[in-house]
Motif scaffolding. Structure first.
Motif, PDB file in Angstrom:
ATOM      1  N   LYS A  94       0.842  -1.204   0.000  1.00 38.09           N
ATOM      2  CA  LYS A  94       0.000   0.000   0.000  1.00 38.09           C
ATOM      3  C   LYS A  94       0.875   1.251   0.000  1.00 38.09           C
ATOM      4  O   LYS A  94       0.615   2.200  -0.755  1.00 38.09           O
ATOM      5  CB  LYS A  94      -0.909  -0.007   1.225  1.00 38.09           C
ATOM      6  CG  LYS A  94      -1.814   1.194   1.330  1.00 38.09           C
ATOM      7  CD  LYS A  94      -2.647   1.130   2.593  1.00 38.09           C
ATOM      8  CE  LYS A  94      -3.452   2.399   2.776  1.00 38.09           C
ATOM      9  NZ  LYS A  94      -4.147   2.429   4.053  1.00 38.09           N
ATOM     10  N   ILE A  97       2.341   1.719  -3.421  1.00 34.87           N
ATOM     11  CA  ILE A  97       1.327   2.197  -4.368  1.00 34.87           C
ATOM     12  C   ILE A  97       1.058   3.680  -4.145  1.00 34.87           C
ATOM     13  O   ILE A  97       0.947   4.461  -5.099  1.00 34.87           O
ATOM     14  CB  ILE A  97       0.038   1.359  -4.254  1.00 34.87           C
ATOM     15  CG1 ILE A  97       0.265  -0.039  -4.817  1.00 34.87           C
ATOM     16  CG2 ILE A  97      -1.122   2.044  -4.968  1.00 34.87           C
ATOM     17  CD1 ILE A  97      -0.861  -1.003  -4.573  1.00 34.87           C
ATOM     18  N   GLU A  98       0.963   4.091  -2.883  1.00 39.26           N
ATOM     19  CA  GLU A  98       0.732   5.510  -2.577  1.00 39.26           C
ATOM     20  C   GLU A  98       1.887   6.370  -3.061  1.00 39.26           C
ATOM     21  O   GLU A  98       1.675   7.456  -3.613  1.00 39.26           O
ATOM     22  CB  GLU A  98       0.502   5.696  -1.077  1.00 39.26           C
ATOM     23  CG  GLU A  98      -0.840   5.168  -0.597  1.00 39.26           C
ATOM     24  CD  GLU A  98      -0.970   5.150   0.916  1.00 39.26           C
ATOM     25  OE1 GLU A  98       0.038   5.352   1.631  1.00 39.26           O
ATOM     26  OE2 GLU A  98      -2.094   4.908   1.387  1.00 39.26           O
ATOM     27  N   GLU A 100       3.928   5.644  -5.550  1.00 35.79           N
ATOM     28  CA  GLU A 100       3.861   5.644  -7.010  1.00 35.79           C
ATOM     29  C   GLU A 100       2.754   6.573  -7.499  1.00 35.79           C
ATOM     30  O   GLU A 100       2.924   7.321  -8.459  1.00 35.79           O
ATOM     31  CB  GLU A 100       3.627   4.208  -7.510  1.00 35.79           C
ATOM     32  CG  GLU A 100       3.778   4.028  -8.991  1.00 35.79           C
ATOM     33  CD  GLU A 100       5.212   4.147  -9.468  1.00 35.79           C
ATOM     34  OE1 GLU A 100       5.393   4.511 -10.640  1.00 35.79           O
ATOM     35  OE2 GLU A 100       6.145   3.902  -8.676  1.00 35.79           O
ATOM     36  N   THR A 101       1.619   6.547  -6.818  1.00 35.85           N
ATOM     37  CA  THR A 101       0.498   7.425  -7.179  1.00 35.85           C
ATOM     38  C   THR A 101       0.897   8.890  -7.016  1.00 35.85           C
ATOM     39  O   THR A 101       0.588   9.723  -7.866  1.00 35.85           O
ATOM     40  CB  THR A 101      -0.733   7.104  -6.310  1.00 35.85           C
ATOM     41  OG1 THR A 101      -1.078   5.735  -6.497  1.00 35.85           O
ATOM     42  CG2 THR A 101      -1.915   7.973  -6.675  1.00 35.85           C
ATOM     43  N   LEU A 104       3.132   9.845  -9.833  1.00 29.51           N
ATOM     44  CA  LEU A 104       2.402   9.987 -11.092  1.00 29.51           C
ATOM     45  C   LEU A 104       1.521  11.235 -11.112  1.00 29.51           C
ATOM     46  O   LEU A 104       1.222  11.772 -12.170  1.00 29.51           O
ATOM     47  CB  LEU A 104       1.542   8.743 -11.348  1.00 29.51           C
ATOM     48  CG  LEU A 104       2.318   7.481 -11.703  1.00 29.51           C
ATOM     49  CD1 LEU A 104       1.367   6.299 -11.776  1.00 29.51           C
ATOM     50  CD2 LEU A 104       3.062   7.661 -13.014  1.00 29.51           C
ATOM     51  N   SER A 105       1.104  11.700  -9.953  1.00 33.83           N
ATOM     52  CA  SER A 105       0.239  12.887  -9.918  1.00 33.83           C
ATOM     53  C   SER A 105       1.003  14.155 -10.282  1.00 33.83           C
ATOM     54  O   SER A 105       0.396  15.181 -10.526  1.00 33.83           O
ATOM     55  CB  SER A 105      -0.401  13.031  -8.538  1.00 33.83           C
ATOM     56  OG  SER A 105       0.579  13.413  -7.583  1.00 33.83           O
TER      57      SER A 105
END
Length: 125
Positions: A94, A97-98, A100-101, A104-105
């Protein structure tokens, strides 16, 4: 009751000695070891992979198979430990993923509104 005579052997372990002049020198530690093996164990009901309970006091060592209640308790403890390990693993995923998010933002996005051209800028036409 049958009996067997076995010899207490030794086992050696290494330990890092931080108090040595040579920082991190390794020391051997000798400990007593009892090794029991043979088909006679299987004949008594001790099978590969079984858990046993070893009880000891000043008079001696007693080895016995786990009772069904003890076996069930052990299985529950192992299942709980496995579940805790999976939760830790999922938390790490998790977090990845956070991260990476978040990365990407930060990608540039097209702006829907553009400022009107100023008088000093020539128009595109």
């Amino acid at each position: 009751m049958k009996s067997k005579i076995i010899k207490v052997l030794y086992s050696s372990r290494t330990r890092r000695d931080f108090h040595s002049i040579y920082a991190g020198a390794m020391r051997y530690i000798w400990t007593p070891k009892i090794s029991i093996e043979g088909k006679w164990l299987e004949a008594l009901g001790y099978h590969i992979g079984d858990h046993i309970k070893l009880e000891y006091d000043e008079q001696g060592i007693h080895i016995r198979p786990l009772t069904p209640a003890e076996q069930k308790s052990l299985e529950q403890q192992q299942a709980t430990k496995n579940l805790e390990n999976k939760i830790v693993e999922l938390e790490k995923i998790k977090t990845m993923i956070e991260a990476e998010t978040a990365a990407l933002s930060m990608v540039a996005e097209r702006k829907l509104e553009y400022p009107a051209p100023s008088e000093n800028q020539p128009s595109a036409s």
